[in-house]
Motif scaffolding. Structure first.
Motif, PDB file in Angstrom:
ATOM      1  N   SER A  80       0.836  -1.209   0.000  1.00 10.66           N
ATOM      2  CA  SER A  80       0.000   0.000   0.000  1.00 10.66           C
ATOM      3  C   SER A  80       0.863   1.248   0.000  1.00 10.66           C
ATOM      4  CB  SER A  80      -0.873  -0.012   1.264  1.00 10.66           C
ATOM      5  OG  SER A  80      -1.459   1.246   1.484  1.00 10.66           O
ATOM      6  N   GLU A  81       0.286   2.306  -0.541  1.00 10.36           N
ATOM      7  CA  GLU A  81       0.870   3.637  -0.382  1.00 10.36           C
ATOM      8  C   GLU A  81       0.932   3.963   1.094  1.00 10.36           C
ATOM      9  OE1 GLU A  81      -0.550   6.747  -3.767  1.00 10.36           O
ATOM     10  OE2 GLU A  81      -2.042   6.068  -2.347  1.00 10.36           O
ATOM     11  N   LYS A  82       1.826   4.869   1.445  1.00 12.64           N
ATOM     12  CA  LYS A  82       1.902   5.272   2.858  1.00 12.64           C
ATOM     13  C   LYS A  82       0.679   6.100   3.230  1.00 12.64           C
ATOM     14  CE  LYS A  82       6.927   5.427   3.068  1.00 12.64           C
ATOM     15  NZ  LYS A  82       7.019   4.002   3.284  1.00 12.64           N
ATOM     16  N   HIS A  83       0.167   5.877   4.415  1.00 12.23           N
ATOM     17  CA  HIS A  83      -1.009   6.615   4.907  1.00 12.23           C
ATOM     18  C   HIS A  83      -1.162   6.234   6.373  1.00 12.23           C
ATOM     19  CE1 HIS A  83      -5.232   7.775   5.416  1.00 12.23           C
ATOM     20  NE2 HIS A  83      -5.142   8.429   4.273  1.00 12.23           N
ATOM     21  N   ASP A  84      -1.651   7.151   7.187  1.00 14.93           N
ATOM     22  CA  ASP A  84      -1.861   6.837   8.611  1.00 14.93           C
ATOM     23  C   ASP A  84      -2.732   5.596   8.795  1.00 14.93           C
ATOM     24  OD1 ASP A  84      -0.396   8.917   9.385  1.00 14.93           O
ATOM     25  OD2 ASP A  84      -2.062  10.205  10.039  1.00 14.93           O
ATOM     26  N   LEU A  85      -3.661   5.401   7.851  1.00 13.52           N
ATOM     27  CA  LEU A  85      -4.601   4.287   7.984  1.00 13.52           C
ATOM     28  C   LEU A  85      -4.279   3.137   7.021  1.00 13.52           C
ATOM     29  CD1 LEU A  85      -7.842   6.438   8.295  1.00 13.52           C
ATOM     30  CD2 LEU A  85      -6.819   5.047  10.112  1.00 13.52           C
ATOM     31  N   ALA A  86      -3.025   3.097   6.551  1.00 11.28           N
ATOM     32  CA  ALA A  86      -2.676   2.092   5.531  1.00 11.28           C
ATOM     33  C   ALA A  86      -2.935   0.665   6.024  1.00 11.28           C
ATOM     34  CB  ALA A  86      -1.216   2.251   5.120  1.00 11.28           C
ATOM     35  N   HIS A  87      -2.629   0.384   7.293  1.00 14.72           N
ATOM     36  CA  HIS A  87      -2.818  -0.987   7.793  1.00 14.72           C
ATOM     37  C   HIS A  87      -4.278  -1.283   8.132  1.00 14.72           C
ATOM     38  CE1 HIS A  87       1.531  -0.346   8.285  1.00 14.72           C
ATOM     39  NE2 HIS A  87       1.585  -1.604   7.874  1.00 14.72           N
ATOM     40  N   VAL A  88      -4.990  -0.251   8.585  1.00 14.60           N
ATOM     41  CA  VAL A  88      -6.428  -0.455   8.838  1.00 14.60           C
ATOM     42  C   VAL A  88      -7.108  -0.776   7.498  1.00 14.60           C
ATOM     43  CG1 VAL A  88      -8.544   0.580   9.750  1.00 14.60           C
ATOM     44  CG2 VAL A  88      -6.357   1.111  10.821  1.00 14.60           C
ATOM     45  N   ASN A  89      -6.768   0.011   6.479  1.00 17.09           N
ATOM     46  CA  ASN A  89      -7.313  -0.247   5.144  1.00 17.09           C
ATOM     47  C   ASN A  89      -6.848  -1.618   4.626  1.00 17.09           C
ATOM     48  OD1 ASN A  89      -8.686   0.690   2.642  1.00 17.09           O
ATOM     49  ND2 ASN A  89      -6.625   0.556   1.787  1.00 17.09           N
ATOM     50  N   GLY A  90      -5.582  -1.951   4.888  1.00 18.57           N
ATOM     51  CA  GLY A  90      -5.033  -3.248   4.442  1.00 18.57           C
ATOM     52  C   GLY A  90      -5.776  -4.417   5.092  1.00 18.57           C
ATOM     53  N   GLY A  91      -6.092  -4.273   6.370  1.00 16.47           N
ATOM     54  CA  GLY A  91      -6.833  -5.330   7.066  1.00 16.47           C
ATOM     55  C   GLY A  91      -8.212  -5.496   6.465  1.00 16.47           C
ATOM     56  N   TYR A  92      -8.822  -4.369   6.134  1.00 16.80           N
ATOM     57  CA  TYR A  92     -10.181  -4.363   5.564  1.00 16.80           C
ATOM     58  C   TYR A  92     -10.185  -5.060   4.197  1.00 16.80           C
ATOM     59  CZ  TYR A  92     -14.741  -1.982   4.773  1.00 16.80           C
ATOM     60  OH  TYR A  92     -16.061  -1.666   4.557  1.00 16.80           O
ATOM     61  N   VAL A  93      -9.251  -4.650   3.343  1.00 14.34           N
ATOM     62  CA  VAL A  93      -9.189  -5.191   1.974  1.00 14.34           C
ATOM     63  C   VAL A  93      -8.848  -6.685   2.017  1.00 14.34           C
ATOM     64  CG1 VAL A  93      -7.902  -5.105  -0.207  1.00 14.34           C
ATOM     65  CG2 VAL A  93      -8.541  -2.970   0.945  1.00 14.34           C
ATOM     66  N   MET A  94      -7.806  -7.024   2.792  1.00 12.91           N
ATOM     67  CA  MET A  94      -7.367  -8.430   2.816  1.00 12.91           C
ATOM     68  C   MET A  94      -8.457  -9.331   3.404  1.00 12.91           C
ATOM     69  SD  MET A  94      -5.019 -10.611   2.005  1.00 12.91           S
ATOM     70  CE  MET A  94      -3.255 -10.281   2.038  1.00 12.91           C
ATOM     71  N   GLN A  95      -9.167  -8.858   4.442  1.00 17.03           N
ATOM     72  CA  GLN A  95     -10.196  -9.714   5.027  1.00 17.03           C
ATOM     73  C   GLN A  95     -11.339  -9.926   4.036  1.00 17.03           C
ATOM     74  OE1 GLN A  95      -9.888 -11.583   7.465  1.00 17.03           O
ATOM     75  NE2 GLN A  95     -11.960 -12.306   7.878  1.00 17.03           N
ATOM     76  N   ASP A  96     -11.662  -8.905   3.241  1.00 14.98           N
ATOM     77  CA  ASP A  96     -12.705  -9.110   2.231  1.00 14.98           C
ATOM     78  C   ASP A  96     -12.242 -10.160   1.220  1.00 14.98           C
ATOM     79  OD1 ASP A  96     -15.333  -8.494   1.297  1.00 14.98           O
ATOM     80  OD2 ASP A  96     -14.412  -7.527  -0.428  1.00 14.98           O
ATOM     81  N   LEU A  97     -10.946 -10.107   0.880  1.00 16.38           N
ATOM     82  CA  LEU A  97     -10.407 -11.123  -0.038  1.00 16.38           C
ATOM     83  C   LEU A  97     -10.480 -12.519   0.586  1.00 16.38           C
ATOM     84  CD1 LEU A  97      -7.175  -9.537  -1.522  1.00 16.38           C
ATOM     85  CD2 LEU A  97      -9.016 -10.601  -2.815  1.00 16.38           C
ATOM     86  N   LEU A  98     -10.141 -12.601   1.882  1.00 16.51           N
ATOM     87  CA  LEU A  98     -10.134 -13.923   2.532  1.00 16.51           C
ATOM     88  C   LEU A  98     -11.555 -14.485   2.619  1.00 16.51           C
ATOM     89  CD1 LEU A  98      -7.385 -13.580   5.320  1.00 16.51           C
ATOM     90  CD2 LEU A  98      -7.153 -14.214   2.909  1.00 16.51           C
ATOM     91  N   LEU A  99     -12.549 -13.595   2.746  1.00 18.17           N
ATOM     92  CA  LEU A  99     -13.940 -14.086   2.742  1.00 18.17           C
ATOM     93  C   LEU A  99     -14.345 -14.512   1.328  1.00 18.17           C
ATOM     94  CD1 LEU A  99     -15.557 -11.600   5.281  1.00 18.17           C
ATOM     95  CD2 LEU A  99     -15.015 -14.023   5.641  1.00 18.17           C
ATOM     96  N   LYS A 100     -13.811 -13.827   0.323  1.00 17.83           N
ATOM     97  CA  LYS A 100     -14.036 -14.277  -1.058  1.00 17.83           C
ATOM     98  C   LYS A 100     -13.408 -15.666  -1.251  1.00 17.83           C
ATOM     99  CE  LYS A 100     -15.119 -14.318  -5.362  1.00 17.83           C
ATOM    100  NZ  LYS A 100     -16.536 -14.518  -5.729  1.00 17.83           N
ATOM    101  N   LEU A 101     -12.211 -15.858  -0.679  1.00 12.15           N
ATOM    102  CA  LEU A 101     -11.574 -17.185  -0.765  1.00 12.15           C
ATOM    103  C   LEU A 101     -12.469 -18.227  -0.115  1.00 12.15           C
ATOM    104  CD1 LEU A 101      -7.794 -16.576   0.105  1.00 12.15           C
ATOM    105  CD2 LEU A 101      -8.916 -16.504  -2.077  1.00 12.15           C
ATOM    106  N   ALA A 102     -13.049 -17.879   1.036  1.00  9.26           N
ATOM    107  CA  ALA A 102     -13.942 -18.833   1.727  1.00  9.26           C
ATOM    108  C   ALA A 102     -15.131 -19.163   0.827  1.00  9.26           C
ATOM    109  CB  ALA A 102     -14.404 -18.241   3.053  1.00  9.26           C
TER     110      ALA A 102
END
Ligand SMILES: Cc1cc2nc3c(=O)[nH]c(=O)nc-3n(C[C@H](O)[C@H](O)[C@H](O)COP(=O)(O)O)c2cc1C
Length: 288
Positions: A80-102
């Motif tokens: 991700s680009e640098k941002h104060d919320l980069a990891h919060v956003n990363g958790g959000y995006v990745m978890q949506d992907l992991l639910l798609k995997l499920a």
């Protein structure tokens, strides 16, 4: 996707069969990421990398709980680009992907890391962006016994084979409060007002995976709004804490949007008057 059902059936897998994920399934995941994945901060640029089983050896020591890297046929790395919320956003995006995997009948497990530069180095990722999220996936071993981690402390994670069961989680009553932190007296009445749909969203939040299963957060319901509040937690690193906040926001939002319409999370500090302990922090607030 039926988020409620996917969330209720999901759990982390730490053992995978040798079965390879078909090329067409990997393409479906890629397309989902490019076209459909939920993003908390849509304008924040991210990129997704796929790695095969060879990444296991490379990642050894750079990711995973203390001396324990989940071996899997595939790994996902989000930068991700640098941002104060980069990891919060990363958790959000990745978890949506992991639910798609499920949804695609794949199993997965989040992987912790501390050093983005090291991860990029061992995996040969050439990017100016930072690694914000890593997960392993494939077809989980559906044996009666499975690996279960026993979290004594951050550097003392015991790996034991135990009978399969869901990781015990905090209940909605320990996670959501009304008007004042710790007050769950009116919770049923408050939730009832929303025709139980709010309960479904909070229940989804209570099942969110979190670093070391710490669940270092809660929700405060007030004036037709809901705020996500971070609890202090000595075991959480900043990265893992922020990822866990993004994940729980995704669980709540994906289910709540079924009835509440699009939620707009405001990350600016909210109005005074909300009663939370001094060492807690309001992360984001949305109207329902
Ligand atoms: C940010 C984050 C990092 C994690 N890192 C690891 C890890 O390195 N190894 C591992 O086995 N599990 C890891 N997990 C999985 C958690 O231990 C797991 O989600 C938690 O114990 C709850 O279990 P469940 O996912 O089955 O509900 C991580 C989870 C999150 C959210």
């Amino acid at each position: 996707m039926n988020y409620s059902a996917l969330i209720q059936n999901r759990k982390s897998f730490r053992e995978f069969t040798d079965k390879q994920v078909p090329f067409s399934t990997l393409e479906t995941i890629k397309n989902y990421y490019y076209n459909t994945v939920r993003r908390l901060i849509p304008e924040l640029k991210t990129q997704l990398y796929f790695f095969g089983t060879d990444a296991r050896a490379a990642l050894e020591g750079a990711a995973g709980y203390h001396q324990f890297l989940v071996g899997a046929p595939q790994y996902l790395v989000l930068v991700s680009e640098k941002h104060d919320l980069a990891h919060v956003n990363g958790g959000y995006v990745m978890q949506d992907l992991l639910l798609k995997l499920a949804d695609l009948e794949l199993d997965s497990c989040w992987l912790t890391f501390t050093d983005s530069v090291e991860v990029k180095d061992v995996l040969g990722i050439e990017s100016n962006m930072d690694v914000v999220a890593i997960a392993a996936f494939g077809y989980g071993k559906k044996s009666v016994k499975r690996l279960r981690l026993n979290f004594r402390s951050m550097s003392d994670v015991d790996i034991k084979a135990k009978y399969r069961y869901m990781e015990p989680k905090r209940s909605v009553n320990d996670l959501a409060f009304v008007e004042t932190w710790g007050n769950s007296h009116n919770l049923d009445r408050y939730i009832g007002f929303f025709d139980d749909m709010l309960w479904e969203a909070l229940y989804a939040a209570s099942l969110a995976p979190s670093y070391l299963n710490r669940q270092a957060y809660g929700f405060l319901l007030h004036d037709g709004s809901v705020s996500l509040v971070a609890r202090p937690d000595a075991y959480n690193t900043k990265i893992d804490g922020d990822l866990s906040l993004g994940i729980v926001l995704l669980h709540f939002t994906a289910v709540a949007e079924n009835w509440a319409g699009k939620l707009h999370w405001d990350f600016a500090p909210v109005a005074d008057g909300l009663q939370i302990p001094k060492d807690h922090k309001i992360i984001a607030t949305t109207a329902l």
